[in-house]
Design an enzyme around this catalytic site. Sequence first.
Site, PDB file in Angstrom:
ATOM      1  CG  HIS A 147     -32.543 -11.533  -4.530  1.00 29.28           C
ATOM      2  ND1 HIS A 147     -33.555 -10.763  -4.025  1.00 29.28           N
ATOM      3  CD2 HIS A 147     -31.593 -11.616  -3.550  1.00 29.28           C
ATOM      4  CE1 HIS A 147     -33.235 -10.386  -2.787  1.00 29.28           C
ATOM      5  NE2 HIS A 147     -32.065 -10.887  -2.488  1.00 29.28           N
ATOM      6  CB  ALA A 152     -29.113 -18.249 -10.141  1.00 29.36           C
ATOM      7  CD  GLN A 157     -22.635  -8.943  -1.031  1.00 33.73           C
ATOM      8  OE1 GLN A 157     -21.872  -8.187  -0.426  1.00 33.73           O
ATOM      9  NE2 GLN A 157     -23.575  -9.645  -0.417  1.00 33.73           N
ATOM     10  CD  GLU A 193     -33.334 -15.069   3.931  1.00 36.46           C
ATOM     11  OE1 GLU A 193     -33.247 -13.864   4.201  1.00 36.46           O
ATOM     12  OE2 GLU A 193     -33.502 -15.962   4.798  1.00 36.46           O
TER      13      GLU A 193
END
Length: 282
Positions: free
Chosen positions: A159, A138, A112, A155
């Site tokens: 995850h 994160a 990504q 969003e």
Amino acid sequence: MVPNDGGRRAGPAMRPVVQETYGPADLGAVPIFAGGFINFGYWQAIEPTGPLDEAARIRSQQDLYRHVLDAIGLPGQAELLEVGCGRGMGCELALREYGPAAVTGLDIHPEQLQRARHAHADRLRAEPGRLRFVQGAAERMPAADGEFDAVISVEAVQHFPDLGAFAAETARVLRPGGRVAVAGFFTVDDAPGRPAELAGLLDSFANGLDIARPVTALTGAWAGAGLTGVRVESIGSQVWPGWDRWLSRWWAPGTWPRNFRHAWEQGILDYYVLTAARPPAR
């Protein structure tokens, strides 16, 4: 950006389902996520009975970012971090429309980040230092204590394996008085059967890509990390009907992607924007 490890444990390894979905499967290239964004959209400005084309779909995704950035009240010349930046389209929108001093896009997936750097190569060359993309989880952000005025995540929270660690890291990297805003979907309560209900309705919960947790799991984690002024806004009415209408171009009623709206109508799942702040220095 100078990491401050402080003896913390290593961040979690990327879960295989996340690695596949955002790597070889390249969810951002699927037509339902037009324009390089990967979110369900905020459809308030889209006419509910008018034509629904790719331009409207892209606007819905941009408008979700705008709603989050408006909710956080981004100060001028802010240092902004996006956690789970994907292809960096939200980072670019923030730079273009909100005027921060700099934006850092953080993502756990190296593919990504490669896509983000390719998509925004001109910006990266023209304004070195205003935009950067870094790899990290994160739950263990490669950032110095108090590095950012604002943190957003759009969003991606569904995850994150460990909301407590995410909350603690958010509190750590925010400057005193800094703010955080998260957009994402959660169960409406902590009833024990909610994860099984969602797994029965939606493949993304059944295969573990999305993790079923109540919205209070994040608000409680923020409070435990010392963040204050926690606010919760339900925006399901501006997300689920528009998203379902867009999905109807590809899927019939009763197929699993369209069960997001069904889960909302059944009072199982909702979409929220949550905000909080690190208390100012005394």
